[in-house]
Design a protein around this motif. Structure first.
Motif, mmCIF file in Angstrom:
data_model
loop_
_atom_site.group_PDB
_atom_site.id
_atom_site.type_symbol
_atom_site.label_atom_id
_atom_site.label_comp_id
_atom_site.label_asym_id
_atom_site.label_seq_id
_atom_site.Cartn_x
_atom_site.Cartn_y
_atom_site.Cartn_z
ATOM 1 N N GLY A 64 40.518 59.452 27.634
ATOM 2 C CA GLY A 64 41.756 60.078 28.393
ATOM 3 C C GLY A 64 43.015 59.444 28.678
ATOM 4 O O GLY A 64 44.054 60.154 28.813
ATOM 5 N N THR A 65 42.933 58.101 28.384
ATOM 6 C CA THR A 65 44.118 57.300 28.855
ATOM 7 C C THR A 65 44.576 56.755 27.532
ATOM 8 O O THR A 65 44.017 56.215 26.742
ATOM 9 N N THR A 66 46.003 56.523 27.634
ATOM 10 C CA THR A 66 46.515 56.043 26.281
ATOM 11 C C THR A 66 46.915 54.467 26.590
ATOM 12 O O THR A 66 47.464 54.370 27.713
ATOM 13 N N TYR A 67 46.793 53.815 25.680
ATOM 14 C CA TYR A 67 46.896 52.269 25.728
ATOM 15 C C TYR A 67 48.094 51.893 24.458
ATOM 16 O O TYR A 67 47.700 52.664 23.479
ATOM 17 N N ARG A 68 48.694 50.805 24.906
ATOM 18 C CA ARG A 68 49.621 50.679 23.711
ATOM 19 C C ARG A 68 49.862 49.071 23.395
ATOM 20 O O ARG A 68 49.061 48.430 24.265
ATOM 21 N N ASP A 82 35.085 56.362 24.734
ATOM 22 C CA ASP A 82 35.347 56.943 23.394
ATOM 23 C C ASP A 82 36.671 56.321 22.881
ATOM 24 O O ASP A 82 37.314 55.470 23.566
ATOM 25 N N PHE A 83 37.031 56.531 21.621
ATOM 26 C CA PHE A 83 38.135 55.672 21.217
ATOM 27 C C PHE A 83 38.920 56.580 20.179
ATOM 28 O O PHE A 83 38.174 56.974 19.214
ATOM 29 N N GLU A 84 40.258 56.643 20.078
ATOM 30 C CA GLU A 84 40.961 57.320 19.167
ATOM 31 C C GLU A 84 42.230 56.752 19.049
ATOM 32 O O GLU A 84 42.856 56.265 19.872
ATOM 33 N N ALA A 85 42.414 56.360 17.716
ATOM 34 C CA ALA A 85 43.814 55.775 17.280
ATOM 35 C C ALA A 85 44.647 56.899 17.106
ATOM 36 O O ALA A 85 44.695 57.820 16.142
ATOM 37 N N VAL A 86 45.808 56.761 18.072
ATOM 38 C CA VAL A 86 46.740 57.912 18.204
ATOM 39 C C VAL A 86 47.867 57.647 16.940
ATOM 40 O O VAL A 86 48.404 58.579 16.338
ATOM 41 N N THR A 87 48.023 56.334 16.508
ATOM 42 C CA THR A 87 48.926 55.877 15.502
ATOM 43 C C THR A 87 48.252 54.775 14.836
ATOM 44 O O THR A 87 47.043 54.380 15.208
ATOM 45 N N ASP A 88 48.656 54.406 13.597
ATOM 46 C CA ASP A 88 47.796 53.193 12.892
ATOM 47 C C ASP A 88 48.050 52.090 14.015
ATOM 48 O O ASP A 88 48.964 51.908 14.739
#
Length: 106
Positions: A64-68, A82-88
């Motif tokens: 639930g935390t966004t990393y950049r 868990d892991f989700e790619a928000v962008t490429d």
């Protein structure tokens, strides 16, 4: 010198105690992993290994935390994510030590 191709490795993993690999060792695992926006990995944890994920480019969501780009996420043994790619996205993942089968549903 020996030369290897990343696209000949399994899911970007090129260092570790598995095959194929560019360097076989039980000390560490290393991968370069590209993701397309929307790619996901199920929640999991490691009982033995500590995992470091460097976001080389892009944006991801873990727990639930966004990393950049430039963020380094340290995941301790027993800690699920868990892991989700928000962008490429491109990541470098390091797991210490290399332990076969040390991936459990979280």
């Amino acid at each position: 010198m020996k030369v290897f191709k990343l696209n000949e490795m399994t899911k970007g993993w090129f260092v570790g105690d598995f095959a194929p690999t560019a360097l076989r060792t039980h000390e560490v695992e290393v991968a370069v992993k590209p993701y397309r926006a929307g790619d996901r990995e199920d929640r999991h944890h490691h009982k033995v290994a500590t995992e470091l994920t460097l976001i080389v480019s892009g944006e991801v969501r873990m727990n639930g935390t966004t990393y950049r780009t430039g963020d380094i996420v340290l995941i301790e043994p027993g800690e699920s994510t868990d892991f989700e790619a928000v962008t490429d996205t491109a990541t470098v993942v390091v797991k210490v030590p290399c332990v076969a089968g040390d991936k459990y549903p979280g």
